[in-house]
Design a protein around this motif. Sequence first.
Motif, PDB file in Angstrom:
ATOM      1  N   THR A 431      38.096  20.085  20.358  1.00  0.00           N
ATOM      2  CA  THR A 431      36.658  20.282  20.578  1.00  0.00           C
ATOM      3  C   THR A 431      36.079  19.034  21.245  1.00  0.00           C
ATOM      4  O   THR A 431      36.762  18.015  21.400  1.00  0.00           O
ATOM      5  CB  THR A 431      35.936  20.533  19.240  1.00  0.00           C
ATOM      6  N   GLU A 432      34.826  19.120  21.639  1.00  0.00           N
ATOM      7  CA  GLU A 432      34.163  17.955  22.229  1.00  0.00           C
ATOM      8  C   GLU A 432      34.120  16.799  21.242  1.00  0.00           C
ATOM      9  O   GLU A 432      34.207  15.625  21.628  1.00  0.00           O
ATOM     10  CB  GLU A 432      32.747  18.336  22.679  1.00  0.00           C
ATOM     11  N   GLU A 433      34.014  17.117  19.956  1.00  0.00           N
ATOM     12  CA  GLU A 433      34.019  16.076  18.934  1.00  0.00           C
ATOM     13  C   GLU A 433      35.369  15.372  18.897  1.00  0.00           C
ATOM     14  O   GLU A 433      35.446  14.134  18.784  1.00  0.00           O
ATOM     15  CB  GLU A 433      33.707  16.700  17.565  1.00  0.00           C
ATOM     16  N   THR A 434      36.450  16.153  19.001  1.00  0.00           N
ATOM     17  CA  THR A 434      37.789  15.572  19.010  1.00  0.00           C
ATOM     18  C   THR A 434      38.000  14.694  20.230  1.00  0.00           C
ATOM     19  O   THR A 434      38.633  13.634  20.162  1.00  0.00           O
ATOM     20  CB  THR A 434      38.842  16.692  18.991  1.00  0.00           C
ATOM     21  N   LEU A 435      37.457  15.106  21.378  1.00  0.00           N
ATOM     22  CA  LEU A 435      37.668  14.390  22.643  1.00  0.00           C
ATOM     23  C   LEU A 435      36.933  13.068  22.704  1.00  0.00           C
ATOM     24  O   LEU A 435      37.120  12.302  23.657  1.00  0.00           O
ATOM     25  CB  LEU A 435      37.251  15.287  23.813  1.00  0.00           C
ATOM     26  N   LYS A 436      36.096  12.776  21.715  1.00  0.00           N
ATOM     27  CA  LYS A 436      35.410  11.481  21.687  1.00  0.00           C
ATOM     28  C   LYS A 436      36.406  10.334  21.527  1.00  0.00           C
ATOM     29  O   LYS A 436      36.118   9.188  21.887  1.00  0.00           O
ATOM     30  CB  LYS A 436      34.398  11.442  20.542  1.00  0.00           C
ATOM     31  N   ARG A 439      40.312  11.517  26.170  1.00  0.00           N
ATOM     32  CA  ARG A 439      40.683  12.818  26.733  1.00  0.00           C
ATOM     33  C   ARG A 439      42.173  12.915  27.021  1.00  0.00           C
ATOM     34  O   ARG A 439      42.708  14.010  27.088  1.00  0.00           O
ATOM     35  CB  ARG A 439      39.872  13.094  28.001  1.00  0.00           C
ATOM     36  N   GLN A 471      41.402  19.464  27.093  1.00  0.00           N
ATOM     37  CA  GLN A 471      40.121  20.111  27.375  1.00  0.00           C
ATOM     38  C   GLN A 471      39.588  20.794  26.130  1.00  0.00           C
ATOM     39  O   GLN A 471      40.352  21.163  25.225  1.00  0.00           O
ATOM     40  CB  GLN A 471      40.286  21.142  28.496  1.00  0.00           C
ATOM     41  N   ASP A 472      38.272  20.946  26.104  1.00  0.00           N
ATOM     42  CA  ASP A 472      37.645  21.676  25.005  1.00  0.00           C
ATOM     43  C   ASP A 472      38.199  23.105  24.961  1.00  0.00           C
ATOM     44  O   ASP A 472      38.217  23.805  25.973  1.00  0.00           O
ATOM     45  CB  ASP A 472      36.127  21.697  25.223  1.00  0.00           C
TER      46      ASP A 472
END
Length: 504
Positions: A431-436, A439, A471-472
Amino acid sequence: MEVSTELVLLIGSFLFFVSMVVGKAGHKFGVPVLLLFLLVGMIFGGDGFGVRFENIQIAQAIGTVCLTVILFSGGLDTKFREIRPVIKPGVILATLGVFITAIITGVFTWWLSEQVYTGMGVGFLTAMLLASTVSSTDSASVFGILRSKGLILKNNLRPLLELESGSNDPLAYMLTVTFISIIHSGNNPNYVMVAANIVIQLVVGALLGYFLGKFAVVIINRIRMDNTSLYPVLLLITGIFIFAATYYLKGNGYLAVYIAGLVIGNSKFAHKRTSMSFMDGFAWMSQILLFLTLGLLVNPSELVPVLIPGILIALFMIFIARPITVYLCLIPFRKISFREKAYISWVGLRGAVPIIFAILPLAAGVPGARTIFNIVFVITIVSLLYQGTSLPIVAKWLGLAEKPGNYKSFEDFDVEFSEEIKSAMTEISITEETLKHGRNLMEMPLPDKTLAVMVKRGERFFVPTGQTALQDGDKLLVISDDEEALKETYKNIGISNFTYQKNN
């Protein structure tokens, strides 16, 4: 009226489908699915929608085959390392426990018939025959309920209960057949020969089960078949052959097939994972077929005259006969606590096996056999409804239930390893949270001994490298040889609610 094969297949497949749907819904509400299979058969039977099934011989044949498959599969799934600490109490419960249960229940049933319900017409030998049919805990019910509910029990309770239920059917079968023989022989049965026959059948069954199981492993490993899908079929045929061969060699086939399953399941053999999965599915299909058949065989209207005595016998077994049996059998085992003995007493489930054994007097033309069958059916329903629904509650109440692990079957990756490979795997939703955290895969805070082995993006799967840009919406397959490392992985990327799949 002649019934076409197509009509039988249509009705049969429809009943299977209804049973599975009802079973799935019942599991959600805590109702034992095996009880629901019985009820589906009763609803569609002669007193319900009119599907008449009255062939005792076919019912007996179906019961024999299905019970063989269930016991064989139960043996295959049982690990020696789990049952080794509980072999002694398990064997005592499966042998002496069956005798004690039969005697206590038989005497009570005879007293009930003589003093309270004189119209039942159940004499002493008939009462002992009835008690013999219900003297064992039901393997299908115990395996099915404990495993389907995902109940995690402390202190080796689960392997003890499964060992008892898987190995006590043979003796109950022998007692049932013995009392049928005594009733047919009249007033002068040879009790010495009867006892010797029981011992011989059990010994021969145990020895043949062990050695034929060893031989089966050798055969499966040496046969080289181009079509690998035949290996599960070969395993199934092996179990059925061992049962039938033991029967003709004057041994107890049920004991042989369970021990053979133990031997084979704890050995290495070709295509083991696929074959074991096939047998598990086939065992569940056998349970559905078995309970449907037995449900169709009974007429609910015939249960009314024996309903009250059946309930009284069932309650007597639950609250008196089973606890007395368990406490007497486990006196030498001081490490088993009072609470554990109480729970073992509660898991005295009756199910399809007593009903199958109750068919034997019907097939043999024993006087009062229909009364026996109907009473056993009532006992089974009471046991499944009363005990089967309360297993998790009683375990928690006695402080014997452990918190379930965060194990979960994969949704996006169909990956399995040989059981000799110890590993823990998880799939992580990106998720976008994980990608913090970064990437690129190399920027993910994965611990040592943990590896990201595959990515699913949309409908495409690929093996990632350290430079792979995530990617998300991606799904990441992660593997480790350490469960704690997986927990650390989730913690590092900020996920608190995690699940993983453990390879045993």
